[in-house]
Design a protein around this motif. Structure first.
Motif, mmCIF file in Angstrom:
data_model
loop_
_atom_site.group_PDB
_atom_site.id
_atom_site.type_symbol
_atom_site.label_atom_id
_atom_site.label_comp_id
_atom_site.label_asym_id
_atom_site.label_seq_id
_atom_site.Cartn_x
_atom_site.Cartn_y
_atom_site.Cartn_z
ATOM 1 N N VAL A 54 0.822 -1.212 0.000
ATOM 2 C CA VAL A 54 0.000 0.000 0.000
ATOM 3 C C VAL A 54 0.854 1.261 0.000
ATOM 4 O O VAL A 54 0.344 2.364 0.148
ATOM 5 N N GLN A 61 3.762 6.350 2.254
ATOM 6 C CA GLN A 61 2.484 6.171 1.567
ATOM 7 C C GLN A 61 2.041 7.416 0.814
ATOM 8 O O GLN A 61 0.901 7.486 0.344
ATOM 9 N N ARG A 68 -4.990 3.753 -1.332
ATOM 10 C CA ARG A 68 -6.100 4.208 -0.489
ATOM 11 C C ARG A 68 -7.350 4.492 -1.327
ATOM 12 O O ARG A 68 -8.468 4.154 -0.930
ATOM 13 N N SER A 93 -10.838 2.461 -1.059
ATOM 14 C CA SER A 93 -12.063 3.216 -0.790
ATOM 15 C C SER A 93 -13.152 2.907 -1.810
ATOM 16 O O SER A 93 -14.326 2.697 -1.456
ATOM 17 N N TRP A 152 -2.878 0.433 8.841
ATOM 18 C CA TRP A 152 -3.336 1.162 7.661
ATOM 19 C C TRP A 152 -4.800 1.513 7.822
ATOM 20 O O TRP A 152 -5.617 0.653 8.217
ATOM 21 N N ARG A 153 -5.125 2.755 7.515
ATOM 22 C CA ARG A 153 -6.496 3.237 7.668
ATOM 23 C C ARG A 153 -6.997 3.853 6.375
ATOM 24 O O ARG A 153 -6.250 4.531 5.678
ATOM 25 N N VAL A 154 -8.252 3.608 6.112
ATOM 26 C CA VAL A 154 -8.936 4.206 4.976
ATOM 27 C C VAL A 154 -10.186 4.870 5.509
ATOM 28 O O VAL A 154 -10.995 4.220 6.179
#
Length: 420
Positions: free
Chosen positions: A323, A332, A338, A342, A361-363
């Motif tokens: 990612v 990133q 991302r 999404s 990791w966050r979306v």
């Protein structure tokens, strides 16, 4: 304690410069308004993903590097280099806010005979039309007479082990010939070769040309990827053949989008008043439009592959591999991963990821489940998508384990996976 050099901005540009300066024996102080960054550096840790390692930082500290949030330190150096970030704003122009803040902090403490250098990515004319007035008004000094001013845009390529700071030529454009020579004397201590531009604008425009060259050629090969897929042509074999031509061709490879810190710049749209009339670069705008479409094209390919195997995107388990924007780095910045995640989530897919360099990791501020066992996750996922080719990935083995594998980097052996 006085230092030879102040690096203003301890991010992706500033830290490698400070590292090179310390290695060359230059007494260096690093200034940043973010207390967290200075605290992390003082503790021997890097505050920026994908930049220096902790051991790199510890070596810098042992070599005398001093991170600080105290602007008074800026008035005690011979050379000050502005490495402030210039992210793209909502209107797709570079945001010069941080450069302006750095200039004001420096100007209030600027001493005669100091050499001021700008490494941040900026539109042509910024050094003379934006930075110079801030420095002169804040200091009462005159550029080119009381202090030296030049632009030397960064050519940093994170993770490149062949072209490092010392063997990458530095382009320098000074306000006056004396400014250029002062800048050349400084950079000559850090790199094997300096290239003198005619002035600041030529140096700034060099960065524009280099960055846009990359984006335009990536856009070309991204369009070729879509065309070749539609025609049933193996683009990766085409590139392999084309790159044997010893002249007139440089290989670029397609991907799910363009990441990184080298954002395309259109000097026709300047974030300040300029004497130069705006002439938008149509090729750059078109290239950006093409590259911006690639995440959606990846989604389209994902949906088609699932459909061909009797599955819908809604409810499908999709595993994203890699990612980050560049292989073997944790950075990133502007990674297409991302946006792809999404869009898949919007279509009802169940997203998981694996990346050896990204543990969390966050979306949309929501945590994405991380796969602990890569092979187990790939075998249970309806679709595995390789977005970034890290060296730790055994793609031959992965192709055997995965139910469906979409390779957006052309890294798998021919016939082992579906390629972009």
């Amino acid at each position: 304690m006085p230092a030879d050099l102040a690096v203003i901005g301890l991010g992706h540009l500033g830290l490698p410069l400070a590292q090179a300066a310390v290695a060359a024996g230059v007494q260096t102080v690093g200034y940043d308004t973010d207390p967290r960054a200075c605290t992390e550096l003082s503790a021997g840790r890097t505050p920026v993903e994908g930049s220096l390692s902790a051991s790199d930082v510890r070596r810098m500290l042992s070599g005398g590097f001093r991170p600080t949030t105290n602007p008074a330190e800026l008035g005690r150096v011979r050379t000050a280099v502005i490495c402030a970030p210039t992210p793209l704003g909502a209107d797709r122009t570079l945001d010069l806010t941080a450069v302006g803040d750095a200039a004001r902090a420096l100007a209030a403490r600027l001493r005669p005979h100091t050499t001021v250098l700008l490494e941040s990515a900026v539109p042509p004319g910024t050094t003379e039309n934006y930075l110079l007035p801030l420095l002169e008004e804040g200091s009462g000094l005159r550029a080119g007479r009381d202090f030296h001013l030049a632009c030397s845009p960064s050519r940093l390529d994170p993770g490149n082990r062949t072209h490092v700071y010392a063997n990458t030529p530095k382009v320098i454009g000074g306000l006056t010939p004396a400014c250029t020579e002062s800048a050349a004397a400084f950079y000559g201590r850090l790199t094997d070769k300096v290239v003198r531009a005619r002035g600041p604008r030529e140096a700034e425009m060099t960065k524009v040309l280099e960055t846009n060259f990359r984006h335009v050629n990536i856009a070309l090969v991204n369009e070729m990827a879509v065309l070749c897929h539609d025609l049933g042509v193996d683009l990766w074999d085409v590139i392999r053949c084309a790159e044997t031509k010893p002249f007139g061709f440089q290989p670029f490879r397609p991907g799910p989008g363009v990441g990184g810190h080298g954002t395309p710049v259109d000097p026709g749209y300047l974030p300040y008043r300029s004497r130069t009339p705006g002439h938008p670069l149509r090729m750059v705008s078109l290239a950006q439009e093409i590259n911006d479409r690639m995440p959606q094209y990846v989604i389209q390919r994902c949906a088609t592959l699932l459909n061909e195997h009797g599955k819908s995107v809604r409810g499908a388990r999709v595993l994203l591999l890699g990612v980050t924007y560049k292989p073997d780095l944790a950075d990133q910045e502007s990674s297409p991963a991302r946006e792809i995640a999404s869009r898949l989530m919007d279509m009802g897919a169940q997203i998981g990821y694996h990346d050896p360099h990204v543990l969390d990791w966050r979306v949309r501020e929501l945590p994405v489940p991380r796969a602990d066992s890569l092979y187990e996750a790939a075998s249970s996922a309806d679709l595995t998508v390789l977005l970034q080719h890290h060296r730790t990935y055994d793609l031959q083995g992965l192709a055997v384990k995965a139910q469906l594998l979409l390779d957006t980097r052309g890294a798998t052996p021919a016939g082992a996976a579906h390629r972009l």
